[in-house]
Design an enzyme around this catalytic site. Structure first.
Site, mmCIF file in Angstrom:
data_model
loop_
_atom_site.group_PDB
_atom_site.id
_atom_site.type_symbol
_atom_site.label_atom_id
_atom_site.label_comp_id
_atom_site.label_asym_id
_atom_site.label_seq_id
_atom_site.Cartn_x
_atom_site.Cartn_y
_atom_site.Cartn_z
ATOM 1 N N LYS A 67 113.601 -33.244 0.094
ATOM 2 C CA LYS A 67 114.908 -33.453 -0.529
ATOM 3 C C LYS A 67 115.950 -33.354 0.569
ATOM 4 C CE LYS A 67 117.945 -31.604 -4.107
ATOM 5 N NZ LYS A 67 118.067 -30.564 -5.147
ATOM 6 N N LYS A 115 113.664 -37.523 -2.546
ATOM 7 C CA LYS A 115 115.022 -37.628 -3.058
ATOM 8 C C LYS A 115 116.009 -37.631 -1.911
ATOM 9 C CE LYS A 115 117.885 -35.137 -6.391
ATOM 10 N NZ LYS A 115 118.006 -33.971 -7.243
#
Ligand SMILES: [Zn+2]
Length: 335
Positions: free
Chosen positions: A207, A260
């Site tokens: 992430k 992400k």
């Protein structure tokens, strides 16, 4: 007449297989199916609440009863599952609302589990503390020589407690998004000792600290009150580090990984796909959604085609499934 560099021309003509739609369909390499799509929901207290998020047109904060209606529609459209976020009634330094058995996501999970829709949908609970802490960071804070930062190890206990309470409330999958070191192992251990050996962990393994999360912070009311998240989320320049994060999460017991954001990091999805055998998801984040919506509003991009192309790109990069705010619209387009 023309100097040409394709020595197989005119024998080889690539356009032969693009002549009409049936030929193109036959040789299409990547598919997109509603079942590949996960729809995020933002749960908030109250009844009959359906509050549109200013920077994310078409996305709403929903009370639990409205979320159940949304789930029914998602099931009807054949979506793969839901990813649940919560906006608690009150926030504090220990993120009580995240792990409280009566927290907003736990209430939502129980209601959804009771609905017919849940039979067809995978219910994924986001595990993080930032929506529930008064300071908006993803763990408990400590002051260091580098300033205030998240205290890693004490945060693990709260994250693990959150995951267990979500599993208890009916989560099919828990998805830690905090980026603390050791969280997957801590969550696995806590789930196992609470009797949830069968609950899979979808870790947000890579992430990145991204500008594209901007609109989400309005949606989940989770903007940090001070500082930023760069001491725990990853530097956008680093691919090798992302692969190390993935390896470590898998060693700690992650069953699936989530990457992400999606679009600016599709090379990371591809590298992960080539490296590991576990299912991989890509999260088309709020900013990716909002910039497309803004372009649609201005008439600058074709709505239907741009949505499907953005999702197909993530699938082609190697994502098995995609978390996207376009899930319902895409499913309708895919018919
Ligand atoms: Zn967080």
């Amino acid at each position: 007449m023309f100097k040409h560099y394709n020595h197989n021309f005119p024998e080889t003509r690539m356009r032969r297989l693009r002549r009409n739609e049936s030929l193109r369909a036959l040789v299409r390499e990547t598919t997109l199916d509603p079942g590949d799509l996960i729809y995020p929901l933002f749960l908030c207290p109250g009844k009959g609440v359906r509050r549109e998020i200013g920077s994310m047109p078409g996305v709403f904060q929903l009370s639990v009863d409205e979320a159940v209606r949304e789930a029914e529609e998602a099931a009807q459209l054949g979506l793969g599952g839901l990813l649940l976020f919560g906006l608690p009634e009150t926030k504090d330094e220990k993120a009580t609302g995240a792990w409280d058995n009566n927290g907003i996501v736990q209430q939502g999970l129980r209601a959804l589990k009771d609905s017919a829709a849940a039979q067809k949908l995978v219910l994924i609970a986001d595990v993080c503390l930032c929506e529930y802490t008064s300071h908006g960071h993803c763990g408990v804070m400590i002051e260091t020589r580098d300033g205030w930062t998240v205290d890693n190890d004490p945060s693990l206990e709260l994250l693990a407690r959150t995951a267990v309470s979500q599993a208890k409330a009916g989560a099919d999958v828990v998805a830690p998004s905090d980026m603390m070191d050791g969280r997957v192992g801590a969550i696995r251990q806590a789930l196992d000792s609470a009797g949830f050996q069968q609950t899979p962990i979808l870790s947000y393994a890579a992430k990145f600290a991204s500008a594209f999360y901007g609109p989400f912070r309005e949606a989940a009311d989770s903007a940090p009150q001070f500082g930023d998240r760069r001491s725990y989320q990853m530097d956008g320049a680093n691919l090798r580090e992302a692969l190390r994060e993935i390896d470590l999460d898998l060693e700690e017991g992650a069953d699936m990984i989530l990457m992400k954001p999606a679009m600016p990091y599709l090379d990371v999805v591809r590298a992960a796909r080539e490296r590991v055998g576990v299912p991989i998801g890509a999260y088309q984040v709020s900013g990716e959604y909002s910039m497309l919506q803004a372009a649609f509003e201005k008439g600058w991009l074709d709505h239907d085609r741009a949505i499907l192309e953005s999702l197909l790109g993530a699938r082609r990069a190697g994502a098995d499934f995609i978390v996207t705010y376009f899930a319902k619209e895409a499913a309708k387009l895919l018919g």
